[in-house]
Design an enzyme around this catalytic site. Structure first.
Site, PDB file in Angstrom:
ATOM      1  N   SER A  70       5.479   6.667  -9.222  1.00 18.37           N
ATOM      2  CA  SER A  70       3.861   6.365  -8.756  1.00 18.37           C
ATOM      3  C   SER A  70       3.585   5.733  -9.786  1.00 18.37           C
ATOM      4  O   SER A  70       1.599   5.292  -9.997  1.00 18.37           O
ATOM      5  CB  SER A  70       3.737   7.849  -9.647  1.00 18.37           C
ATOM      6  N   LYS A  73       0.822   2.781  -8.170  1.00 19.58           N
ATOM      7  CA  LYS A  73      -0.481   3.244  -7.933  1.00 19.58           C
ATOM      8  C   LYS A  73      -1.703   2.499  -8.762  1.00 19.58           C
ATOM      9  O   LYS A  73      -2.526   2.380  -8.351  1.00 19.58           O
ATOM     10  CB  LYS A  73      -0.685   4.900  -7.574  1.00 19.58           C
ATOM     11  N   TYR A 196       3.909   0.623   0.745  1.00 22.52           N
ATOM     12  CA  TYR A 196       3.788   1.650  -0.569  1.00 22.52           C
ATOM     13  C   TYR A 196       5.037   2.357  -1.383  1.00 22.52           C
ATOM     14  O   TYR A 196       5.183   2.119  -2.228  1.00 22.52           O
ATOM     15  CB  TYR A 196       3.159   3.423   0.049  1.00 22.52           C
ATOM     16  N   TYR A 248      -1.939  14.202 -12.065  1.00 22.90           N
ATOM     17  CA  TYR A 248      -1.666  15.443 -10.844  1.00 22.90           C
ATOM     18  C   TYR A 248      -1.961  16.458 -11.136  1.00 22.90           C
ATOM     19  O   TYR A 248      -2.778  16.544 -12.083  1.00 22.90           O
ATOM     20  CB  TYR A 248      -0.327  15.531 -10.184  1.00 22.90           C
ATOM     21  N   VAL A 266       7.893  10.043 -10.823  1.00 20.76           N
ATOM     22  CA  VAL A 266       8.843  10.733  -9.899  1.00 20.76           C
ATOM     23  C   VAL A 266      10.523   9.912 -10.861  1.00 20.76           C
ATOM     24  O   VAL A 266      12.056  10.351 -10.499  1.00 20.76           O
ATOM     25  CB  VAL A 266       9.808  11.038  -8.831  1.00 20.76           C
TER      26      VAL A 266
END
Ligand code: GLN
Length: 313
Positions: A70, A73, A196, A248, A266
């Site tokens: 992530s 991102k 992605y 998050y 992760v």
């Protein structure tokens, strides 16, 4: 308080943090919902710092490549913020913390297919959809962006990880299809997910990641080559989003414990920004229930205390 300009003391502190890391190796577990990630030996640790002069310090496995997951991102969002109008992005994805797990679908239904922010999976998939529809050769652009930001032409996608994610795409595909049902996601779901997953599968070391994100500590200017990555106001906006949404539903706890803008993945990586001073990347694969590296979080806590950095006062 330790001056970040004191290289010997800084290196000693990093070595100390790396030496302490194994005491947390029993805690947490490696992400196993992506089979290729489950194969990573769980008890590694790396750390690296890149200061705003571009000096790099590292310890442990700071030079070992891991799956950035992530953290990618942020790279996707940087590309979008560089190339697109604000309305192209922020009419389709929000800027609020979700308070939900990174891969949750619950809020997305209630909020009619508009993800809370670009760092939860739904939001990142939506940003990827925007990139796919607007930018030619976007896989190439993404990899070049990672290479240029880190100053490392050898950075690449780990094709096995990307494939493994595609083979186990069900949850991310369900997020994508729900956004498509609401008319927010516009592209072909598998094409969007392919980009992605390739971003998530970028293999970078702590040194690469710290160098790549040092611009965030330097008002948007890369300390590696002096290039403007983001205009100062966009750089500030991105740091604000990292502080409020980067971890998050653990973003509040991270702000409490570490007090810095940050982004986790992760794969066990976490990048944190000390505005005006440095970027820090830690990596250790065992995760807590929020999907954040256990030893990485502990190391960041120790490091910010040792450095005495406290941009929030
Ligand atoms: N590739 C992962 C996923 O889509 C990224 C999640 C993460 O790093 N938090 O589930």
């Amino acid at each position: 308080m330790l001056s970040p300009l004191d290289p010997i003391a800084l290196q000693r502190l990093l070595d100390q943090v790396a030496a302490d890391a194994p005491s947390h190796f029993g805690e947490g577990k490696v992400a196993d919902y992506i089979p290729a990630l489950a194969e990573v030996p769980p008890d590694g640790f790396g750390i690296a710092i890149c200061d705003v002069q571009g000096n790099v310090y590292s310890a442990g496995d700071g030079g070992k490549a891991f799956s950035i997951q992530s953290i990618s991102k942020v790279i996707n969002l940087v590309i979008a913020m560089q190339r697109l109008e604000e309305d192209d992005i922020w009419t389709r994805v929000g800027r609020e913390p979700s308070g939900q797990a990174f891969n949750s679908i619950v809020q997305l239904e209630v909020e009619k297919g508009v993800p809370r922010n670009p760092f939860i999976n739904a939001g990142a998939v939506l940003i990827t959809d925007i990139l796919v529809s607007r930018i030619m050769s976007i896989h190439w652009v993404l990899r070049e962006q990672a290479r240029r930001l880190a100053g490392n032409p050898d950075i690449n996608f780990d094709a096995r990880v990307a494939r493994s994610e595609m083979d186990h795409k069900a949850r991310n595909a369900s997020l994508a299809y729900l956004m498509k049902a609401y008319g927010n996601l516009q592209g072909n779901v598998d094409e969007v997910l392919d980009l992605y997953f390739h971003g998530c599968a970028l293999a970078m070391s702590c040194v690469d990641v710290a160098r790549a994100f040092a611009f965030l500590a330097n008002r948007g200017v890369s300390p590696l080559d002096g290039s403007v990555v983001l205009a100062p106001h966009k750089n500030r906006q991105l740091n604000a989003l990292l502080l409020t949404c980067g971890l998050y539903d653990a973003a509040g706890d991270f702000a409490w414990r570490v007090g810095l803008p940050g982004k986790s993945g992760v794969g066990g990586g976490i990048v944190a920004i000390v505005p005006g001073q440095m970027s820090i990347c830690v990596w250790s694969p065992r995760l807590d229930t929020y999907g954040n590296s256990v030893a990485g979080l502990r190391a960041l806590e120790t490091l910010v205390n040792g450095l005495g950095v406290a941009p929030l006062g």
